[in-house]
Motif scaffolding. Structure first.
Motif, PDB file in Angstrom:
ATOM      1  N   VAL A  78       0.886  -1.166   0.000  1.00  0.00           N
ATOM      2  CA  VAL A  78       0.000   0.000   0.000  1.00  0.00           C
ATOM      3  C   VAL A  78       0.919   1.209   0.000  1.00  0.00           C
ATOM      4  CG1 VAL A  78      -1.795   1.255   1.238  1.00  0.00           C
ATOM      5  CG2 VAL A  78      -1.768  -1.252   1.279  1.00  0.00           C
ATOM      6  N   LEU A  79       0.953   1.917  -1.105  1.00  0.00           N
ATOM      7  CA  LEU A  79       1.868   3.023  -1.301  1.00  0.00           C
ATOM      8  C   LEU A  79       1.077   4.325  -1.269  1.00  0.00           C
ATOM      9  CD1 LEU A  79       4.852   3.583  -1.952  1.00  0.00           C
ATOM     10  CD2 LEU A  79       4.263   3.346  -4.365  1.00  0.00           C
ATOM     11  N   VAL A  80       1.230   5.086  -0.189  1.00  0.00           N
ATOM     12  CA  VAL A  80       0.480   6.328  -0.023  1.00  0.00           C
ATOM     13  C   VAL A  80       1.509   7.451   0.106  1.00  0.00           C
ATOM     14  CG1 VAL A  80      -1.342   7.487   1.279  1.00  0.00           C
ATOM     15  CG2 VAL A  80      -1.187   4.992   1.311  1.00  0.00           C
ATOM     16  N   MET A  81       2.096   7.833  -1.023  1.00  0.00           N
ATOM     17  CA  MET A  81       3.131   8.867  -1.014  1.00  0.00           C
ATOM     18  C   MET A  81       3.008   9.705  -2.275  1.00  0.00           C
ATOM     19  SD  MET A  81       6.363   6.567   0.202  1.00  0.00           S
ATOM     20  CE  MET A  81       7.339   7.948   0.757  1.00  0.00           C
ATOM     21  N   VAL A  82       3.598  10.891  -2.238  1.00  0.00           N
ATOM     22  CA  VAL A  82       3.606  11.722  -3.436  1.00  0.00           C
ATOM     23  C   VAL A  82       4.542  11.112  -4.470  1.00  0.00           C
ATOM     24  CG1 VAL A  82       2.983  13.856  -2.251  1.00  0.00           C
ATOM     25  CG2 VAL A  82       5.374  13.250  -2.477  1.00  0.00           C
ATOM     26  N   SER A  83       4.279  11.369  -5.728  1.00  0.00           N
ATOM     27  CA  SER A  83       4.987  10.679  -6.801  1.00  0.00           C
ATOM     28  C   SER A  83       6.491  10.928  -6.808  1.00  0.00           C
ATOM     29  CB  SER A  83       4.394  11.053  -8.152  1.00  0.00           C
ATOM     30  OG  SER A  83       4.542  12.437  -8.379  1.00  0.00           O
TER      31      SER A  83
END
Length: 70
Positions: free
Chosen positions: A50-55
């Motif tokens: 689950v990747l919840v970061m800015v690009s």
């Protein structure tokens, strides 16, 4: 044991996601940087990330993994 890696730099958000997954019977691990995520996947193979970061923070990972929804 199903391992889920959560990559989130906001601890309150990461804790909420981890708590929800743990309550559902999953085994979540939390890291706060793309570098830490890369180190994690070098040692373990999570079934889901689950990747919840800015690009811009994801850039180090995108050439090494398949990102769904990137």
């Amino acid at each position: 044991m199903t391992t889920i890696l959560i990559v989130e730099d906001e601890s309150s958000i990461a804790e909420l996601i981890a708590f929800t997954l743990k309550e559902a019977g999953w085994t979540p691990f939390v890291v706060s940087t793309a570098g830490a995520a890369w180190e994690f996947v070098q040692q373990r193979t999570p079934q889901l990330v689950v990747l919840v970061m800015v690009s811009t923070q994801v850039a180090p990972l995108k050439d090494n993994v398949n990102l769904v929804g990137y």
